[in-house]
Design a protein around this motif. Structure first.
Motif, PDB file in Angstrom:
ATOM      1  N   LEU A 196       4.928 -12.573 -18.562  1.00 25.92           N
ATOM      2  CA  LEU A 196       4.102 -11.644 -19.340  1.00 25.92           C
ATOM      3  C   LEU A 196       2.781 -11.349 -18.632  1.00 25.92           C
ATOM      4  CD1 LEU A 196       3.561  -9.974 -21.866  1.00 25.92           C
ATOM      5  CD2 LEU A 196       2.661 -12.048 -22.958  1.00 25.92           C
ATOM      6  N   LEU A 197       2.072 -12.392 -18.238  1.00 27.34           N
ATOM      7  CA  LEU A 197       0.776 -12.192 -17.584  1.00 27.34           C
ATOM      8  C   LEU A 197       0.936 -11.486 -16.239  1.00 27.34           C
ATOM      9  CD1 LEU A 197      -0.927 -15.619 -18.370  1.00 27.34           C
ATOM     10  CD2 LEU A 197      -1.309 -13.424 -19.502  1.00 27.34           C
ATOM     11  N   GLY A 198       1.984 -11.850 -15.517  1.00 28.11           N
ATOM     12  CA  GLY A 198       2.238 -11.177 -14.246  1.00 28.11           C
ATOM     13  C   GLY A 198       2.497  -9.694 -14.448  1.00 28.11           C
ATOM     14  N   GLY A 199       3.260  -9.354 -15.481  1.00 28.34           N
ATOM     15  CA  GLY A 199       3.536  -7.956 -15.774  1.00 28.34           C
ATOM     16  C   GLY A 199       2.285  -7.192 -16.165  1.00 28.34           C
ATOM     17  N   ILE A 200       1.418  -7.827 -16.952  1.00 27.94           N
ATOM     18  CA  ILE A 200       0.174  -7.185 -17.366  1.00 27.94           C
ATOM     19  C   ILE A 200      -0.708  -6.910 -16.153  1.00 27.94           C
ATOM     20  CG2 ILE A 200      -1.988  -7.522 -18.631  1.00 27.94           C
ATOM     21  CD1 ILE A 200      -0.361  -9.108 -20.708  1.00 27.94           C
ATOM     22  N   PHE A 201      -0.787  -7.885 -15.249  1.00 21.54           N
ATOM     23  CA  PHE A 201      -1.615  -7.684 -14.059  1.00 21.54           C
ATOM     24  C   PHE A 201      -1.073  -6.568 -13.179  1.00 21.54           C
ATOM     25  CE2 PHE A 201      -2.030  -8.378  -9.498  1.00 21.54           C
ATOM     26  CZ  PHE A 201      -3.390  -8.212  -9.352  1.00 21.54           C
ATOM     27  N   VAL A 202       0.227  -6.582 -12.915  1.00 22.71           N
ATOM     28  CA  VAL A 202       0.820  -5.582 -12.021  1.00 22.71           C
ATOM     29  C   VAL A 202       0.641  -4.177 -12.598  1.00 22.71           C
ATOM     30  CG1 VAL A 202       2.968  -4.759 -11.008  1.00 22.71           C
ATOM     31  CG2 VAL A 202       2.465  -7.196 -11.014  1.00 22.71           C
ATOM     32  N   LEU A 203       0.878  -4.018 -13.889  1.00 24.73           N
ATOM     33  CA  LEU A 203       0.679  -2.717 -14.528  1.00 24.73           C
ATOM     34  C   LEU A 203      -0.801  -2.340 -14.507  1.00 24.73           C
ATOM     35  CD1 LEU A 203       1.710  -0.290 -16.101  1.00 24.73           C
ATOM     36  CD2 LEU A 203       1.500  -1.650 -18.206  1.00 24.73           C
ATOM     37  N   GLY A 204      -1.666  -3.309 -14.812  1.00 23.88           N
ATOM     38  CA  GLY A 204      -3.099  -3.038 -14.829  1.00 23.88           C
ATOM     39  C   GLY A 204      -3.623  -2.641 -13.466  1.00 23.88           C
ATOM     40  N   TYR A 205      -3.144  -3.311 -12.422  1.00 21.33           N
ATOM     41  CA  TYR A 205      -3.587  -2.959 -11.074  1.00 21.33           C
ATOM     42  C   TYR A 205      -3.111  -1.559 -10.704  1.00 21.33           C
ATOM     43  CZ  TYR A 205      -4.353  -2.765  -6.109  1.00 21.33           C
ATOM     44  OH  TYR A 205      -4.766  -2.341  -4.872  1.00 21.33           O
ATOM     45  N   ALA A 206      -1.869  -1.241 -11.030  1.00 24.80           N
ATOM     46  CA  ALA A 206      -1.336   0.084 -10.704  1.00 24.80           C
ATOM     47  C   ALA A 206      -2.184   1.177 -11.345  1.00 24.80           C
ATOM     48  CB  ALA A 206       0.118   0.189 -11.161  1.00 24.80           C
ATOM     49  N   ILE A 207      -2.609   0.957 -12.580  1.00 20.54           N
ATOM     50  CA  ILE A 207      -3.410   1.960 -13.289  1.00 20.54           C
ATOM     51  C   ILE A 207      -4.802   2.081 -12.671  1.00 20.54           C
ATOM     52  CG2 ILE A 207      -4.526   2.509 -15.484  1.00 20.54           C
ATOM     53  CD1 ILE A 207      -2.107   1.211 -16.881  1.00 20.54           C
ATOM     54  N   THR A 208      -5.472   0.935 -12.463  1.00 21.65           N
ATOM     55  CA  THR A 208      -6.834   0.992 -11.937  1.00 21.65           C
ATOM     56  C   THR A 208      -6.870   1.485 -10.500  1.00 21.65           C
ATOM     57  OG1 THR A 208      -6.695  -1.383 -11.361  1.00 21.65           O
ATOM     58  CG2 THR A 208      -7.697  -0.811 -13.474  1.00 21.65           C
ATOM     59  N   ARG A 209      -5.900   1.087  -9.681  1.00 21.41           N
ATOM     60  CA  ARG A 209      -5.873   1.543  -8.291  1.00 21.41           C
ATOM     61  C   ARG A 209      -5.613   3.052  -8.233  1.00 21.41           C
ATOM     62  NH1 ARG A 209      -4.813  -0.381  -2.992  1.00 21.41           N
ATOM     63  NH2 ARG A 209      -4.934   1.456  -1.644  1.00 21.41           N
ATOM     64  N   THR A 210      -4.699   3.545  -9.060  1.00 23.58           N
ATOM     65  CA  THR A 210      -4.421   4.976  -9.072  1.00 23.58           C
ATOM     66  C   THR A 210      -5.661   5.762  -9.476  1.00 23.58           C
ATOM     67  OG1 THR A 210      -2.088   4.601  -9.611  1.00 23.58           O
ATOM     68  CG2 THR A 210      -2.986   6.786 -10.091  1.00 23.58           C
ATOM     69  N   PHE A 211      -6.387   5.272 -10.475  1.00 24.50           N
ATOM     70  CA  PHE A 211      -7.624   5.933 -10.894  1.00 24.50           C
ATOM     71  C   PHE A 211      -8.636   5.968  -9.755  1.00 24.50           C
ATOM     72  CE2 PHE A 211     -11.973   5.377 -12.509  1.00 24.50           C
ATOM     73  CZ  PHE A 211     -12.127   6.584 -13.190  1.00 24.50           C
ATOM     74  N   CYS A 212      -8.816   4.840  -9.078  1.00 24.06           N
ATOM     75  CA  CYS A 212      -9.798   4.766  -7.996  1.00 24.06           C
ATOM     76  C   CYS A 212      -9.400   5.611  -6.794  1.00 24.06           C
ATOM     77  CB  CYS A 212      -9.992   3.308  -7.568  1.00 24.06           C
ATOM     78  SG  CYS A 212     -10.854   2.294  -8.801  1.00 24.06           S
ATOM     79  N   GLU A 213      -8.097   5.850  -6.624  1.00 25.72           N
ATOM     80  CA  GLU A 213      -7.644   6.661  -5.496  1.00 25.72           C
ATOM     81  C   GLU A 213      -8.164   8.100  -5.581  1.00 25.72           C
ATOM     82  OE1 GLU A 213      -5.408   6.295  -2.650  1.00 25.72           O
ATOM     83  OE2 GLU A 213      -6.051   4.221  -2.892  1.00 25.72           O
ATOM     84  N   PHE A 214      -8.510   8.572  -6.780  1.00 30.40           N
ATOM     85  CA  PHE A 214      -9.062   9.916  -6.923  1.00 30.40           C
ATOM     86  C   PHE A 214     -10.470  10.016  -6.324  1.00 30.40           C
ATOM     87  CE2 PHE A 214      -5.803  10.323 -10.280  1.00 30.40           C
ATOM     88  CZ  PHE A 214      -5.261  11.549  -9.917  1.00 30.40           C
ATOM     89  N   PHE A 215     -11.109   8.865  -6.126  1.00 32.60           N
ATOM     90  CA  PHE A 215     -12.443   8.846  -5.530  1.00 32.60           C
ATOM     91  C   PHE A 215     -12.415   8.426  -4.059  1.00 32.60           C
ATOM     92  CE2 PHE A 215     -12.865   8.038 -10.049  1.00 32.60           C
ATOM     93  CZ  PHE A 215     -13.890   8.893 -10.428  1.00 32.60           C
ATOM     94  N   ARG A 216     -11.336   7.852  -3.621  1.00 32.50           N
ATOM     95  CA  ARG A 216     -11.252   7.271  -2.284  1.00 32.50           C
ATOM     96  C   ARG A 216     -10.664   8.260  -1.281  1.00 32.50           C
ATOM     97  NH1 ARG A 216      -8.144   1.506  -1.122  1.00 32.50           N
ATOM     98  NH2 ARG A 216      -7.719   1.801   1.091  1.00 32.50           N
ATOM     99  N   GLU A 217     -11.264   8.347  -0.119  1.00 33.38           N
ATOM    100  CA  GLU A 217     -10.746   9.188   0.948  1.00 33.38           C
ATOM    101  C   GLU A 217      -9.446   8.580   1.478  1.00 33.38           C
ATOM    102  OE1 GLU A 217     -11.057  12.514   3.627  1.00 33.38           O
ATOM    103  OE2 GLU A 217     -12.159  11.978   1.812  1.00 33.38           O
ATOM    104  N   PRO A 218      -8.374   9.376   1.560  1.00 35.74           N
ATOM    105  CA  PRO A 218      -7.111   8.809   2.069  1.00 35.74           C
ATOM    106  C   PRO A 218      -7.227   8.449   3.541  1.00 35.74           C
ATOM    107  CG  PRO A 218      -6.943  11.195   1.817  1.00 35.74           C
ATOM    108  CD  PRO A 218      -8.240  10.794   1.186  1.00 35.74           C
ATOM    109  N   ASP A 219      -6.373   7.559   3.978  1.00 37.60           N
ATOM    110  CA  ASP A 219      -6.385   7.148   5.380  1.00 37.60           C
ATOM    111  C   ASP A 219      -6.193   8.362   6.277  1.00 37.60           C
ATOM    112  OD1 ASP A 219      -5.973   3.876   5.498  1.00 37.60           O
ATOM    113  OD2 ASP A 219      -5.246   4.805   3.657  1.00 37.60           O
ATOM    114  N   PRO A 220      -7.029   8.491   7.319  1.00 36.55           N
ATOM    115  CA  PRO A 220      -6.994   9.717   8.136  1.00 36.55           C
ATOM    116  C   PRO A 220      -5.656   9.983   8.802  1.00 36.55           C
ATOM    117  CG  PRO A 220      -8.292   7.984   9.211  1.00 36.55           C
ATOM    118  CD  PRO A 220      -8.038   7.542   7.809  1.00 36.55           C
ATOM    119  N   GLN A 221      -4.920   8.913   9.173  1.00 44.51           N
ATOM    120  CA  GLN A 221      -3.645   9.128   9.855  1.00 44.51           C
ATOM    121  C   GLN A 221      -2.552   9.593   8.893  1.00 44.51           C
ATOM    122  OE1 GLN A 221      -5.057   6.250   9.283  1.00 44.51           O
ATOM    123  NE2 GLN A 221      -3.585   4.681   8.643  1.00 44.51           N
TER     124      GLN A 221
END
Length: 297
Positions: A214-239
């Motif tokens: 349960l806790l592992g699932g919550i973390f993995v889902l939570g990370y996917a959501i927060t990382r996706t949100f932050c990707e809108f502010f982050r410059e993608p890798d140039p290559q």
């Protein structure tokens, strides 16, 4: 000249310790150490808390001490292999020797995530522990490492954000050109590190480790959501740049590799939350695990 209202990047030496001008230890290395030591300390406290475990067999304090080495190897090897495969494979195929040049940078969270899972499951098998439970324990402490890692990214002036001419706290990074940018590393430190740490701390107090996975699932889902949100502010890798599209959402920009890799994470996380809630991942004979923990068998 830098833009009038941009904040200049603070002059922070990426080398934390040097002797006679020779770099000895970088802040990036110290962030890994801080994350591992902080996670080890917190994990020991969680293992010692009787109320969190119920009938599920828990690791001994000595197991936690040994586990830190396994996880460290899994994170470093997985992170490097993941970066090579996901982010810059053509370059490393042209110059395979660079794969071993970790000092030049290049680590992938998603690769480190997979490497740590492999290490945790292998460790659990060698110690007769529940693999889901070990993943749950790691899930609660991982945000500590994420927080320090993103702070180190900021100190290094790397992985900076997209252009943000109207953002009042935009920063001009030394390697980001004469352009004010989002301090996306700090956004990630708060979202993936601090926020997820608080969420996981609340969840472990509420659910404990009584429902493996349960806790592992919550973390993995939570990370996917927060990382996706932050990707809108982050410059993608140039290559790589944007993998699909150019204008998605108010912040602009298309789909990045980070977003793409978060899709299976979100699916897996949600799946394990459902399976754990339904009791599918619980031990079939919990009384045997209790007896084993007490040294009766």
């Amino acid at each position: 000249m830098p833009p009038l209202f941009a904040i200049p990047f603070p002059a922070i030496d990426p080398v934390a310790i040097s002797i006679s001008g020779v770099p000895i230890v970088k802040w990036y290395a110290l962030s890994y150490i801080a994350g591992l030591v902080g996670g080890w300390f917190y994990a020991r406290r969680l293992v010692a808390a009787d109320s969190l475990w119920g009938v599920v067999k828990r690791p001994k304090l000595g197991d936690v001490d040994d586990l830190i080495v396994w996880v460290a190897l899994g994170v470093v090897l997985g992170g490097r292999i993941g970066y090579v495969l996901f982010y810059n494979l053509p370059m490393y195929l042209d110059d395979p020797a660079e794969i071993l040049a970790i000092r030049n940078g290049g680590m992938s969270f998603h690769g480190g995530f997979l490497g740590s899972i492999f290490a945790l499951l292998l460790f659990a098998r060698t110690r007769g522990l529940n693999g889901y439970t070990m993943l749950d324990l790691a899930a609660v402490v991982v945000p500590i490492g994420l927080f320090f890692g993103r702070i180190a990214n900021f100190v290094n002036g790397e992985l900076w954000g997209r252009a943000a001419p109207d953002f009042p706290y935009a920063i001009v990074f030394p390697t980001g050109g004469d352009v004010p940018r989002y301090p996306s590393q700090l956004f990630e430190a708060v979202a993936e590190g601090l926020l997820l740490f608080i969420v996981m701390a609340i969840c472990v107090r509420r659910f404990g480790f009584r429902k493996p996975g349960l806790l592992g699932g919550i973390f993995v889902l939570g990370y996917a959501i927060t990382r996706t949100f932050c990707e809108f502010f982050r410059e993608p890798d140039p290559q790589l740049g944007f993998l699909f599209g150019r204008e998605v959402g108010a912040l602009g920009g298309g789909i990045t590799m980070g977003m793409l890799l978060c899709v299976p994470m979100a699916i897996i996380g949600a799946t394990y939350i459902v399976l754990a809630a339904r009791g599918v991942t619980r031990p079939r004979h919990p009384e045997v695990e209790v007896q084993a923990e007490a040294g009766q068998i």
